[in-house]
Design a protein around this motif. Structure first.
Motif, PDB file in Angstrom:
ATOM      1  N   ALA A 171       0.811  -1.214   0.000  1.00 60.43           N
ATOM      2  CA  ALA A 171       0.000   0.000   0.000  1.00 60.43           C
ATOM      3  C   ALA A 171       0.846   1.266   0.000  1.00 60.43           C
ATOM      4  O   ALA A 171       0.293   2.359  -0.038  1.00 60.43           O
ATOM      5  CB  ALA A 171      -0.975  -0.006   1.163  1.00 60.43           C
ATOM      6  N   HIS A 172       2.186   1.144   0.037  1.00 56.84           N
ATOM      7  CA  HIS A 172       2.949   2.400  -0.088  1.00 56.84           C
ATOM      8  C   HIS A 172       2.842   2.963  -1.504  1.00 56.84           C
ATOM      9  O   HIS A 172       3.273   4.082  -1.754  1.00 56.84           O
ATOM     10  CB  HIS A 172       4.409   2.250   0.379  1.00 56.84           C
ATOM     11  CG  HIS A 172       5.296   1.417  -0.480  1.00 56.84           C
ATOM     12  ND1 HIS A 172       6.361   0.714   0.020  1.00 56.84           N
ATOM     13  CD2 HIS A 172       5.291   1.169  -1.797  1.00 56.84           C
ATOM     14  CE1 HIS A 172       6.968   0.076  -0.962  1.00 56.84           C
ATOM     15  NE2 HIS A 172       6.340   0.338  -2.077  1.00 56.84           N
ATOM     16  N   HIS A 173       2.269   2.202  -2.416  1.00 56.78           N
ATOM     17  CA  HIS A 173       1.956   2.761  -3.732  1.00 56.78           C
ATOM     18  C   HIS A 173       0.629   3.507  -3.701  1.00 56.78           C
ATOM     19  O   HIS A 173       0.218   4.070  -4.706  1.00 56.78           O
ATOM     20  CB  HIS A 173       1.865   1.652  -4.781  1.00 56.78           C
ATOM     21  CG  HIS A 173       3.156   0.910  -4.957  1.00 56.78           C
ATOM     22  ND1 HIS A 173       4.096   1.263  -5.890  1.00 56.78           N
ATOM     23  CD2 HIS A 173       3.670  -0.161  -4.305  1.00 56.78           C
ATOM     24  CE1 HIS A 173       5.131   0.443  -5.814  1.00 56.78           C
ATOM     25  NE2 HIS A 173       4.893  -0.433  -4.860  1.00 56.78           N
ATOM     26  N   MET A 174      -0.045   3.452  -2.559  1.00 59.89           N
ATOM     27  CA  MET A 174      -1.413   3.964  -2.496  1.00 59.89           C
ATOM     28  C   MET A 174      -1.601   4.977  -1.371  1.00 59.89           C
ATOM     29  O   MET A 174      -2.728   5.195  -0.931  1.00 59.89           O
ATOM     30  CB  MET A 174      -2.388   2.794  -2.293  1.00 59.89           C
ATOM     31  CG  MET A 174      -2.306   1.755  -3.389  1.00 59.89           C
ATOM     32  SD  MET A 174      -3.113   0.227  -2.901  1.00 59.89           S
ATOM     33  CE  MET A 174      -4.746   0.805  -2.494  1.00 59.89           C
ATOM     34  N   PHE A 175      -0.504   5.577  -0.915  1.00 58.26           N
ATOM     35  CA  PHE A 175      -0.606   6.513   0.202  1.00 58.26           C
ATOM     36  C   PHE A 175      -1.589   7.646  -0.079  1.00 58.26           C
ATOM     37  O   PHE A 175      -2.191   8.188   0.840  1.00 58.26           O
ATOM     38  CB  PHE A 175       0.767   7.129   0.515  1.00 58.26           C
ATOM     39  CG  PHE A 175       1.661   6.227   1.322  1.00 58.26           C
ATOM     40  CD1 PHE A 175       1.143   5.360   2.271  1.00 58.26           C
ATOM     41  CD2 PHE A 175       3.040   6.262   1.147  1.00 58.26           C
ATOM     42  CE1 PHE A 175       1.975   4.540   3.029  1.00 58.26           C
ATOM     43  CE2 PHE A 175       3.881   5.446   1.894  1.00 58.26           C
ATOM     44  CZ  PHE A 175       3.346   4.586   2.833  1.00 58.26           C
ATOM     45  N   THR A 176      -1.754   8.024  -1.334  1.00 59.29           N
ATOM     46  CA  THR A 176      -2.609   9.183  -1.614  1.00 59.29           C
ATOM     47  C   THR A 176      -4.067   8.803  -1.862  1.00 59.29           C
ATOM     48  O   THR A 176      -4.872   9.648  -2.182  1.00 59.29           O
ATOM     49  CB  THR A 176      -2.105   9.950  -2.849  1.00 59.29           C
ATOM     50  OG1 THR A 176      -2.111   9.054  -3.952  1.00 59.29           O
ATOM     51  CG2 THR A 176      -0.718  10.498  -2.639  1.00 59.29           C
ATOM     52  N   THR A 177      -4.390   7.490  -1.721  1.00 65.30           N
ATOM     53  CA  THR A 177      -5.783   7.118  -1.965  1.00 65.30           C
ATOM     54  C   THR A 177      -6.660   7.335  -0.738  1.00 65.30           C
ATOM     55  O   THR A 177      -7.859   7.089  -0.805  1.00 65.30           O
ATOM     56  CB  THR A 177      -5.914   5.636  -2.363  1.00 65.30           C
ATOM     57  OG1 THR A 177      -5.298   4.851  -1.345  1.00 65.30           O
ATOM     58  CG2 THR A 177      -5.252   5.347  -3.686  1.00 65.30           C
ATOM     59  N   GLY A 178      -6.057   7.768   0.386  1.00 62.31           N
ATOM     60  CA  GLY A 178      -6.844   7.981   1.597  1.00 62.31           C
ATOM     61  C   GLY A 178      -7.021   6.694   2.369  1.00 62.31           C
ATOM     62  O   GLY A 178      -8.127   6.197   2.538  1.00 62.31           O
ATOM     63  N   LEU A 179      -5.887   6.146   2.846  1.00 58.85           N
ATOM     64  CA  LEU A 179      -5.946   4.862   3.546  1.00 58.85           C
ATOM     65  C   LEU A 179      -6.363   5.010   4.998  1.00 58.85           C
ATOM     66  O   LEU A 179      -6.741   4.051   5.639  1.00 58.85           O
ATOM     67  CB  LEU A 179      -4.566   4.200   3.540  1.00 58.85           C
ATOM     68  CG  LEU A 179      -3.982   3.758   2.199  1.00 58.85           C
ATOM     69  CD1 LEU A 179      -2.515   3.425   2.367  1.00 58.85           C
ATOM     70  CD2 LEU A 179      -4.740   2.564   1.670  1.00 58.85           C
ATOM     71  N   GLY A 180      -6.261   6.221   5.512  1.00 58.21           N
ATOM     72  CA  GLY A 180      -6.487   6.408   6.943  1.00 58.21           C
ATOM     73  C   GLY A 180      -5.157   6.366   7.669  1.00 58.21           C
ATOM     74  O   GLY A 180      -4.217   5.717   7.207  1.00 58.21           O
ATOM     75  N   PRO A 181      -5.076   7.064   8.823  1.00 56.71           N
ATOM     76  CA  PRO A 181      -3.773   7.237   9.474  1.00 56.71           C
ATOM     77  C   PRO A 181      -3.108   5.941   9.933  1.00 56.71           C
ATOM     78  O   PRO A 181      -1.901   5.796   9.821  1.00 56.71           O
ATOM     79  CB  PRO A 181      -4.079   8.153  10.659  1.00 56.71           C
ATOM     80  CG  PRO A 181      -5.550   8.069  10.849  1.00 56.71           C
ATOM     81  CD  PRO A 181      -6.140   7.777   9.514  1.00 56.71           C
ATOM     82  N   TRP A 182      -3.883   4.971  10.430  1.00 53.98           N
ATOM     83  CA  TRP A 182      -3.225   3.796  10.999  1.00 53.98           C
ATOM     84  C   TRP A 182      -2.707   2.853   9.924  1.00 53.98           C
ATOM     85  O   TRP A 182      -1.601   2.330  10.022  1.00 53.98           O
ATOM     86  CB  TRP A 182      -4.142   3.077  11.988  1.00 53.98           C
ATOM     87  CG  TRP A 182      -4.297   3.918  13.203  1.00 53.98           C
ATOM     88  CD1 TRP A 182      -5.404   4.600  13.591  1.00 53.98           C
ATOM     89  CD2 TRP A 182      -3.262   4.263  14.141  1.00 53.98           C
ATOM     90  NE1 TRP A 182      -5.153   5.350  14.712  1.00 53.98           N
ATOM     91  CE2 TRP A 182      -3.852   5.160  15.080  1.00 53.98           C
ATOM     92  CE3 TRP A 182      -1.923   3.939  14.281  1.00 53.98           C
ATOM     93  CZ2 TRP A 182      -3.125   5.712  16.139  1.00 53.98           C
ATOM     94  CZ3 TRP A 182      -1.205   4.474  15.347  1.00 53.98           C
ATOM     95  CH2 TRP A 182      -1.806   5.346  16.254  1.00 53.98           C
ATOM     96  N   ALA A 183      -3.495   2.659   8.906  1.00 55.88           N
ATOM     97  CA  ALA A 183      -3.008   1.832   7.801  1.00 55.88           C
ATOM     98  C   ALA A 183      -1.771   2.481   7.185  1.00 55.88           C
ATOM     99  O   ALA A 183      -0.770   1.827   6.908  1.00 55.88           O
ATOM    100  CB  ALA A 183      -4.094   1.668   6.748  1.00 55.88           C
ATOM    101  N   THR A 184      -1.838   3.802   7.012  1.00 54.63           N
ATOM    102  CA  THR A 184      -0.690   4.507   6.456  1.00 54.63           C
ATOM    103  C   THR A 184       0.538   4.273   7.316  1.00 54.63           C
ATOM    104  O   THR A 184       1.613   3.927   6.819  1.00 54.63           O
ATOM    105  CB  THR A 184      -0.992   6.019   6.364  1.00 54.63           C
ATOM    106  OG1 THR A 184      -2.164   6.189   5.580  1.00 54.63           O
ATOM    107  CG2 THR A 184       0.162   6.769   5.739  1.00 54.63           C
ATOM    108  N   THR A 185       0.372   4.422   8.634  1.00 50.82           N
ATOM    109  CA  THR A 185       1.503   4.233   9.535  1.00 50.82           C
ATOM    110  C   THR A 185       2.082   2.829   9.408  1.00 50.82           C
ATOM    111  O   THR A 185       3.303   2.646   9.364  1.00 50.82           O
ATOM    112  CB  THR A 185       1.062   4.475  10.990  1.00 50.82           C
ATOM    113  OG1 THR A 185       0.481   5.760  11.052  1.00 50.82           O
ATOM    114  CG2 THR A 185       2.238   4.387  11.924  1.00 50.82           C
ATOM    115  N   PHE A 186       1.220   1.843   9.350  1.00 52.01           N
ATOM    116  CA  PHE A 186       1.713   0.469   9.222  1.00 52.01           C
ATOM    117  C   PHE A 186       2.576   0.308   7.977  1.00 52.01           C
ATOM    118  O   PHE A 186       3.678  -0.237   8.033  1.00 52.01           O
ATOM    119  CB  PHE A 186       0.544  -0.523   9.174  1.00 52.01           C
ATOM    120  CG  PHE A 186       0.985  -1.922   8.836  1.00 52.01           C
ATOM    121  CD1 PHE A 186       1.513  -2.752   9.824  1.00 52.01           C
ATOM    122  CD2 PHE A 186       0.937  -2.388   7.533  1.00 52.01           C
ATOM    123  CE1 PHE A 186       1.958  -4.031   9.511  1.00 52.01           C
ATOM    124  CE2 PHE A 186       1.382  -3.665   7.213  1.00 52.01           C
ATOM    125  CZ  PHE A 186       1.890  -4.483   8.202  1.00 52.01           C
TER     126      PHE A 186
END
Ligand code: CU
Lengths: 602, 355
Positions: free
Chosen positions: A295-310
């Motif tokens: 999902a680091h290819h998808m950081f700008t899709t709006g994953l939410g803060p916790w998923a992003t952090t993971f």
């Protein structure tokens, strides 16, 4: 039955071959042809971008170039070129006479080749894929891509993916079951380790893209709507599926090159690979973590803060085993006696370029930074450093290193070193300024740009660099054809190397090893040649054996038939009207070939 | 040979220096020149990260270059290197050191991610940004305004962008305002900014935006601008923004009639007229735009002429101005030079407002 009566030359012998060394040559040659195609596509894009508001090619052509350059370089160049090395080296390095399933091996090559042609067939009818190598839905849905371009892409990839899937199982079984006596897992050459891990990544990740491609095909042809938000589908679903495959894919591209470079650096430094076991573990760790970062290819899709952090954390973590590898390569070189050849130059530059690309990768592992870099030239710079400066340079090193073994002749060193420098300078000239362009906000995949944005100079320099690299590529082609015919003859062990493939003649006999080898050490060949103090030992005289008593699998034309049937079956999907019949013919050919194959004497 | 090396050194130094200089030039889309809090937060992490990775690069490059130089094989050398297979102590060190360094990147990253996730204040001005192939629609639900390609905002104010798409995936990005957010069909993504202070109160400050997700043929032509005004002028703008056009001449009158008869009205909406189309940009405000067709042309007589001529005369997918543009007409559609003059007068004059 042994096949000593079978023809050894001529077209038919190549079509029916099941010899892993010849299949390797076929893979390598096809990959290089596709490399020309991908290179031309790159040059066309760079020419279009040499000045702002240029009209060298149309937007439509440019989008096809973007799409097919990426798709070609990944699926039809780096993967099959790595495949050529898997094929050639796996049996030789583990002391086997062939792979576990020789006919399956031939099948995977033909499926790959036909799939590659299918992917590119769109060019013939002016409907080349143009939705990006990542084919983001819903742009690739029927509504937004009403012509066949997206079908060529989806079906072509489907077929090519099948080839890799077949090959991955073959090599996995080969490596686990066919190692010679004494070769425990931790005595396998590093390249075999990276090959093994690559196969695992392949057969775990490919099914995901297969499913995704089936879904988009169903959306397009049967109106299912998996990725159509209008009927409750989700466009983000495609991105997850694609990157769950797509991220392991980048390790599939880089790990084989890492293995190659590990062998090259050890040989040319005359030292064993530093920290072999740690290298093995870090390869496995990279393979494992490679599945947790998509999902680091998808950081700008709006994953939410916790998923992003993971995904930020996992991405940063993967830098650790990668860093270990880099330090170990440097330590391998340290204190050695480094012979400078084209092969070692490519190997050394791999480490440098890969490190550079890895570091810019760490920069956008941080999601906030990524939100400024994503889809700009900064990212283009980053992944070309790892995949081009890294993987492709590593593979070139491999070609120069093993060419004497493959063909019995050296590639020309002078031409090789000129090519190397053209590549190094041209490459850096093209991709280094792209970091600046990225910071200056230039978005990717734009067929043109406005003159008032301050991007002109860097784009001009990038393009000149690309032309330089192209000259290097032409030199390589000349070198290849010249050396195949007229190159200096190579002995069995031209580099004073360390692994089993160098114990046998160049080129190797069809059965590889007259007597199946037994090993006692990692780098066994080195230990046969040198004692602990590094003094040369007397090699025992080669043992006698009867080549006619060695059983080898016979040639077979069923693999190419089956591959043709498969491609036919897939192609039927996008022919209007009589498509169903084409598919049915394909299925019939598959059935007949499978039957013929099953009852053929091996 | 030595002088060649020196030349290379000088060249690469110049190259680097001008590159770095270029990065800090105030270019329209430079991410180095941010004007919002969000942008500054990012650049703070960016700076830390750049320093750390640069240090690592130097720490790797120096020993590596040294090793290659020092241990290269010299003419006739026969030394046999010591066969060192590893060193666990060293390997543990270069596993741990990167972890520590990464923590220094991770923590500020985490801080920014969490700050970003905070809910915007209640009174934040909501703007819906809707991506279309290949232009941008902006709606202000609280003000009842719909406009396109130019997003007007008051200075020093919280604004919340609700980004979505009318067709395929696009991305909303104003580089000098900080990171982007994807505009996805069927999903609303949110991003909050505190708008920058004004520099040019007279004209307003224009910040360049650009779609950053491949969205089809004219992806490269999908630009827009954020226009910052003083609070008073924004008030003013919001009052006049949806006022119907004012017809001041017979030419403009003719233009309006053409607009309502020449299919234009089926795709475009103009407040106070029967034009109510939803396929193309709302043109109520058109006279105030600096550019047309999402930053493709200047909104001048010539620009509009080029736009209309090309849209009428060239076949879709191969338009010269905006390939693939969805402004298409039937096969027998005609637009005379006189028609264009009248339409231009109407669109550029009657819809221009003072604020
Ligand atoms: Cu877009």
């Amino acid at each position: 039955m042994s096949n000593h009566g079978a023809p050894k030359t001529g077209l038919w012998s190549w079509i029916t071959t099941v010899d892993h060394k010849r299949i390797a040559a076929l893979y390598g040659f096809s990959a290089l042809l596709f490399f020309v195609l991908g290179g031309v596509e790159a040059i066309m894009m760079r020419t279009q971008l040499i000045v702002p508001n240029n009209d060298f090619i149309t937007a439509r052509t440019f989008n096809s170039m973007v799409t097919m350059h990426g798709t070609t370089m990944i699926f039809l160049v780096v993967m099959p070129l790595s495949g050529a090395f898997f094929n050639f080296l796996t049996p030789l390095m583990i002391g086997a006479r062939d792979v576990a399933f020789p006919r399956l091996n031939a099948l995977s090559f033909w499926v790959f080749l036909f799939g590659g042609l299918l992917l590119n067939f769109g060019f013939v009818i002016n409907e080349a894929p143009r939705g990006g190598w990542f084919g983001y839905a819903n742009l690739t849905e029927l509504q937004y891509t009403p012509d066949l371009s997206a079908d060529f892409w989806a079906m072509g990839l489907q077929v090519v993916g099948l080839a890799s899937l077949i090959a991955s199982i073959n090599f996995f079984v080969t490596i686990l079951n066919m190692r010679c006596k004494g070769m425990t897992l931790l005595k396998m050459p590093m390249f075999i380790w990276t090959t093994l891990v690559t196969q695992v990544l392949l057969f775990l990740s490919l099914p995901v893209i297969t499913i995704a491609l089936v879904m988009i095909t169903f959306d397009r042809h049967f109106g299912t709507g998996f990725f159509n938000p209008g009927v409750g589908g989700s466009v983000v679903l495609w991105q997850h599926l694609f990157w769950v495959f797509g991220h392991p894919e980048v390790y599939i591209l880089i790990l084989p090159a890492m293995g190659i470079v590990s062998e090259i650096l050890a040989t040319f430094s005359r030292k064993p690979l530093f920290g072999y076991s740690v290298m093995v573990y870090s390869t496995c760790a990279i393979g494992f973590l490679g599945f947790a970062v998509w999902a680091h290819h998808m950081f700008t899709t709006g994953l939410g803060p916790w998923a992003t952090t993971f995904f930020v954390a996992a991405t940063m973590l993967i830098a650790v085993p990668t860093g270990v590898k880099i330090f170990n390569w440097i330590s391998t070189v340290w204190g050695g006696r480094i012979k400078i050849t084209t092969a070692s130059l490519f190997g050394l530059s791999f480490v440098a370029m890969f490190t550079f690309g890895g570091l810019s990768g760490i920069m956008h592992s941080s999601a906030p930074i990524d939100s400024q870099h994503q889809d700009t030239y900064f990212v283009v710079a980053h992944f070309h450093y790892v995949l081009y400066g890294g993987a492709v340079m590593g593979l070139f090193g491999g070609i120069f290193y093993w060419f004497p073994k493959i063909s019995g002749r050296f590639l020309n060193e002078t031409l090789g070193q000129i090519q190397f420098w053209l590549y190094m300078i041209g490459f850096n000239m093209t991709f280094f300024p792209m970091h600046f362009l990225g910071v200056q906000g230039m978005p990717r995949r734009n067929y043109t740009y406005a003159p008032d944005m301050g991007w002109d100079l860097w784009n001009f320099i990038c393009t000149i660099g690309a032309y330089m690299t192209a000259v290097g590529g032409i030199l390589f082609a000349i070198n290849l054809f010249y050396s195949l015919k007229k190159g200096e003859k190579a002995p069995a062990d031209p580099w004073d190397a360390r692994t089993l493939e160098w114990t046998i003649p160049s080129p190797p006999p069809e059965y590889n090893f007259g007597i199946e080898p037994t090993v006692t050490h990692l780098d066994d060949f080195w230990h046969r040649k040198y004692d602990e103090e590094g003094h040369k030992k007397q090699l025992p005289p080669p043992a006698k054996y009867d080549p006619h008593a060695i059983h080898l699998p016979g040639p077979s034309y069923w693999p190419i038939c089956l591959a043709a049937g498969l491609t036919c079956g897939a192609a039927g999907f996008f022919l209007k009207g009589f498509g169903l019949y084409v598919s049915l013919v394909g299925v019939a050919v598959i059935l007949i070939s499978a039957y013929g194959w099953a009852y053929e004497e091996a | 040979m030595v002088s060649l090396v020196r030349l290379l050194k000088v060249l690469s130094f110049l190259f680097l220096a001008s590159g770095l200089n270029g990065c800090f030039e105030k270019l329209p889309m430079s991410t180095a020149h941010v004007v919002t809090e969000w942008g500054r937060q990012i650049n703070h992490v960016y700076l830390i990260t750049t320093v750390i990775v640069s240090l690592i690069f130097v720490a790797v490059a120096i020993p590596f270059c040294y090793a290659i130089w020092k241990f290269r094989e010299k003419e006739g050398e026969t030394r046999m290197p010591k066969q060192i297979t590893g060193n666990h102590k060293l390997e543990i060190i270069w596993t741990l050191v990167p972890i520590v360094l990464l923590i220094f990147i991770f923590l500020p990253t985490l801080e920014v991610i969490m700050k970003r996730a905070e809910a915007p204040p209640e009174d934040s001005l909501v703007i819906e940004a809707i991506g279309h192939q290949w232009w941008w629609e902006f709606k202000y639900p609280s003000l009842g305004i719909t406009t396109a390609n130019e997003m007007f905002v008051p200075e020093n104010t919280h604004i919340t962008i609700k980004a979505t798409s009318g067709d395929v995936i696009h991305a909303f990005w104003i580089p000098r305002w900080g990171g982007k957010i994807d505009t996805l069909p069927g999903i609303i993504n949110q991003i909050t900014y505190v708008t920058p202070s004004i520099e040019d109160a007279e004209k307003g400050d224009y910040y360049q935006g650009h779609c950053t997700e491949l969205c089809g043929l004219s992806h490269a032509r999908m630009r827009y601008e954020a226009v910052v005004l003083t609070k008073d002028r924004f008030q003013q703008w919001s009052k006049v923004a949806m006022q119907p056009p004012v017809i001041a001449s017979t030419l403009e009158k003719k233009g309006q009639e053409l607009f309502m008869s020449k299919t234009c009205f089926t795709c475009h909406a103009i407040e106070g007229t029967q034009a109510n189309g939803k396929i193309g940009p709302n043109l109520t405000n058109f006279g105030n735009r600096r550019h047309l067709a999402a930053g493709t042309l200047n909104n001048t007589k010539d620009g509009l002429h080029t736009w209309l001529r090309d849209s009428v005369d060239s076949k879709p997918d191969y338009q010269t101005i905006k390939p693939g543009s969805l402004m298409v007409f039937g096969p027998n559609f005609e637009l005379t030079e006189g028609d264009i003059k009248a339409l231009t007068a109407y669109l550029q004059h009657s819809t221009a407002k003072t604020y």
